[in-house]
Scaffold this motif. Structure first.
Motif, mmCIF file in Angstrom:
data_model
loop_
_atom_site.group_PDB
_atom_site.id
_atom_site.type_symbol
_atom_site.label_atom_id
_atom_site.label_comp_id
_atom_site.label_asym_id
_atom_site.label_seq_id
_atom_site.Cartn_x
_atom_site.Cartn_y
_atom_site.Cartn_z
ATOM 1 N N LEU A 58 0.827 -1.196 0.000
ATOM 2 C CA LEU A 58 0.000 0.000 0.000
ATOM 3 C C LEU A 58 0.872 1.260 0.000
ATOM 4 N N LYS A 59 1.892 1.272 0.873
ATOM 5 C CA LYS A 59 2.797 2.429 0.924
ATOM 6 C C LYS A 59 3.568 2.587 -0.385
ATOM 7 N N LEU A 60 3.977 1.442 -0.959
ATOM 8 C CA LEU A 60 4.714 1.487 -2.221
ATOM 9 C C LEU A 60 3.858 2.075 -3.338
ATOM 10 N N ASN A 61 2.596 1.684 -3.385
ATOM 11 C CA ASN A 61 1.683 2.237 -4.397
ATOM 12 C C ASN A 61 1.480 3.738 -4.209
ATOM 13 N N GLN A 62 1.392 4.161 -2.943
ATOM 14 C CA GLN A 62 1.233 5.595 -2.657
ATOM 15 C C GLN A 62 2.466 6.381 -3.103
ATOM 16 N N ILE A 63 3.651 5.830 -2.795
ATOM 17 C CA ILE A 63 4.893 6.509 -3.204
ATOM 18 C C ILE A 63 5.008 6.566 -4.714
ATOM 19 N N THR A 64 4.666 5.460 -5.380
ATOM 20 C CA THR A 64 4.734 5.418 -6.849
ATOM 21 C C THR A 64 3.797 6.448 -7.465
ATOM 22 N N SER A 65 2.588 6.535 -6.939
ATOM 23 C CA SER A 65 1.623 7.519 -7.456
ATOM 24 C C SER A 65 2.131 8.940 -7.258
ATOM 25 N N ALA A 66 2.737 9.179 -6.086
ATOM 26 C CA ALA A 66 3.270 10.516 -5.811
ATOM 27 C C ALA A 66 4.415 10.864 -6.762
ATOM 28 N N LEU A 67 5.297 9.897 -7.027
ATOM 29 C CA LEU A 67 6.417 10.137 -7.933
ATOM 30 C C LEU A 67 5.943 10.394 -9.358
ATOM 31 N N PRO B 261 9.803 16.104 -13.706
ATOM 32 C CA PRO B 261 11.157 15.530 -13.696
ATOM 33 C C PRO B 261 12.099 16.238 -12.731
ATOM 34 N N ALA B 262 11.974 17.554 -12.610
ATOM 35 C CA ALA B 262 12.840 18.307 -11.699
ATOM 36 C C ALA B 262 12.559 17.921 -10.246
ATOM 37 N N GLN B 263 11.282 17.734 -9.914
ATOM 38 C CA GLN B 263 10.923 17.338 -8.548
ATOM 39 C C GLN B 263 11.406 15.928 -8.237
ATOM 40 N N ARG B 264 11.296 15.026 -9.222
ATOM 41 C CA ARG B 264 11.792 13.660 -9.013
ATOM 42 C C ARG B 264 13.305 13.652 -8.805
ATOM 43 N N GLU B 265 14.020 14.534 -9.498
ATOM 44 C CA GLU B 265 15.469 14.620 -9.327
ATOM 45 C C GLU B 265 15.822 15.089 -7.924
ATOM 46 N N VAL B 266 15.020 16.016 -7.367
ATOM 47 C CA VAL B 266 15.244 16.473 -5.988
ATOM 48 C C VAL B 266 15.071 15.311 -5.014
ATOM 49 N N VAL B 267 14.032 14.491 -5.220
ATOM 50 C CA VAL B 267 13.806 13.316 -4.374
ATOM 51 C C VAL B 267 14.975 12.343 -4.489
ATOM 52 N N HIS B 268 15.431 12.132 -5.718
ATOM 53 C CA HIS B 268 16.560 11.223 -5.961
ATOM 54 C C HIS B 268 17.816 11.692 -5.228
ATOM 55 N N GLN B 269 18.108 12.984 -5.298
ATOM 56 C CA GLN B 269 19.279 13.523 -4.618
ATOM 57 C C GLN B 269 19.138 13.424 -3.104
ATOM 58 N N SER B 270 17.915 13.612 -2.597
ATOM 59 C CA SER B 270 17.687 13.507 -1.147
ATOM 60 C C SER B 270 17.916 12.087 -0.657
ATOM 61 N N ILE B 271 17.467 11.092 -1.450
ATOM 62 C CA ILE B 271 17.674 9.690 -1.070
ATOM 63 C C ILE B 271 19.155 9.354 -1.089
ATOM 64 N N ARG B 272 19.860 9.833 -2.094
ATOM 65 C CA ARG B 272 21.298 9.571 -2.182
ATOM 66 C C ARG B 272 22.049 10.198 -1.020
ATOM 67 N N ALA B 273 21.627 11.398 -0.618
ATOM 68 C CA ALA B 273 22.303 12.086 0.486
ATOM 69 C C ALA B 273 22.098 11.372 1.816
ATOM 70 N N SER B 274 20.971 10.657 1.952
ATOM 71 C CA SER B 274 20.664 9.977 3.209
ATOM 72 C C SER B 274 21.270 8.575 3.294
ATOM 73 N N GLN B 275 21.856 8.083 2.198
ATOM 74 C CA GLN B 275 22.440 6.746 2.204
ATOM 75 C C GLN B 275 23.710 6.712 3.056
ATOM 76 N N VAL B 276 23.887 5.599 3.758
ATOM 77 C CA VAL B 276 25.071 5.414 4.592
ATOM 78 C C VAL B 276 26.263 5.120 3.686
ATOM 79 N N GLU B 277 27.354 5.847 3.900
ATOM 80 C CA GLU B 277 28.533 5.656 3.068
ATOM 81 C C GLU B 277 29.190 4.314 3.369
ATOM 82 N N MET B 278 29.664 3.645 2.305
ATOM 83 C CA MET B 278 30.306 2.350 2.426
ATOM 84 C C MET B 278 31.778 2.491 2.076
ATOM 85 N N SER B 279 32.600 1.682 2.732
ATOM 86 C CA SER B 279 34.005 1.656 2.374
ATOM 87 C C SER B 279 34.173 0.899 1.062
ATOM 88 N N ILE B 280 35.358 1.025 0.455
ATOM 89 C CA ILE B 280 35.614 0.345 -0.808
ATOM 90 C C ILE B 280 35.509 -1.165 -0.637
#
Length: 331
Positions: A23-32, A37-56
């Motif tokens: 249900l939540k996935l369908n809601q998020i998909t509908s919102a996206l 396209p510019a708004q989706r790019e902002v969401v994409h950048q926000s998700i990337r910024a919140s990701q935990v950094e990994m070592s090599i």
């Protein structure tokens, strides 16, 4: 009885969680889908910024674990052999040689791996060598070495398969021996790059570029601008029964016939668009972008490194992030 009841309760909870997630996935998909396209790019950048950094090592270890084998004899009979600098080492039971996950890969023997992520971010932004060296606080020669090591693996990988509406064209760049102390064949140096003699093919390099409407791309440096060379480098990447859009060159007629493709020939000066949908403007735009990038921003490149820059251009067109660039560099 109590065990059976508790098991049923667990299943109910899991079912409820699954339904809630869907249900939540369908809601998020509908919102996206409702965003620009510019708004989706902002969401994409926000998700990337919140990701935990990994070592090599954390990034590359799972790739090695999917098919662990000895890089010296390809044996799968391995055992762990301690760690060095936080990197797991292995010993092969067959050839008795030791190695780590980067042995005999383009990343082997490269130092300062804690800076690779920052350098990959510079490549994601398509920065010049001096800009990347300044940001990562490394020597200019190190920046040059890392750039081509990161791109080396991607030049030998099987490129995309094209389908649907496919655009194709070839273009030429002046043969360059930038960085060489002596020029071959006694050719005189062109001042600041200069223009090659377009009447002779010896001073030009032919490049084939093809792209479909899903942004899958194939780029090849041709040994010669011949029909056989074009056909051999293009046919294996095209799915049958596609639509091939090209200029009036005859090699594409043979490719379309061999792959049972509907061929739309756009001859210069006669028709630029057929049926309001078939054209080669996308591939021509990519060609213009590539040439302006390597000639303008990169100040020209040596012909021997041209496959590496085409691989970088494909990564950029596919919008690889820094982690995808590192994974592509590994294998």
């Amino acid at each position: 009885m109590s065990i059976l009841t508790s098991a049923r309760n667990v299943l109910k909870v899991k079912t409820m969680k699954t339904k809630s997630f869907v249900l939540k996935l369908n809601q998020i998909t509908s919102a996206l889908l409702s965003m620009t396209p510019a708004q989706r790019e902002v969401v994409h950048q926000s998700i990337r910024a919140s990701q935990v950094e990994m070592s090599i090592n954390e990034l590359l270890q799972p790739i090695f674990d999917t098919s662990p084998s000895c890089p010296h004899c390809s044996s799968t009979h391995l055992r762990k052999w301690g760690k060095s600098g936080g990197t797991q080492r292995y010993r092969c039971n067959c050839c008795a040689k030791t190695f780590n996950i980067k042995t005999k890969t383009p990343l082997a023997r490269l130092r300062k791996c804690h800076l690779w992520e920052e350098y990959a971010r510079c490549m994601e932004l398509k920065l010049t060598l001096r800009q990347a060296a300044s940001i990562c606080h490394i020597n200019l020669k190190t920046a040059f070495l890392w750039r081509h090591r990161f791109l080396m693996a991607n030049t030998t990988k099987t490129q995309d398969t094209l389908s649907g509406i496919i655009e194709v064209d070839e273009f030429f760049m002046a043969h360059s021996e930038k960085g060489s102390k002596k020029l071959t064949n006694g050719r005189k140096a062109r001042k600041r790059g200069g223009d090659a003699d377009k009447r002779t093919q010896d001073e030009q390099v032919a490049i084939l570029l093809s792209i479909d409407r899903s942004k899958h791309m194939v780029s090849k440096v041709l040994a010669a601008n011949t029909a056989l060379e074009i056909e051999s480098n293009l046919e294996s990447h095209i799915m049958s029964n596609s639509v091939l859009c090209s200029d009036g060159a005859w090699p594409y007629v043979n490719v379309a016939e061999h792959k049972s493709c509907d061929h739309k020939r756009l001859i210069n000066g006669k028709n630029r668009v057929i049926e309001n949908i078939y054209h080669i403007q996308t591939v021509n735009g990519s060609i213009t972008h590539f040439k302006s990038w390597v000639i303008g921003k990169m100040k020209g490149i040596a012909t021997k490194y041209l496959p590496n820059y085409l691989a970088w251009f494909r990564e950029s067109s596919a919008k690889y992030d820094f982690q995808q660039i590192l994974v592509a560099a590994y294998r």
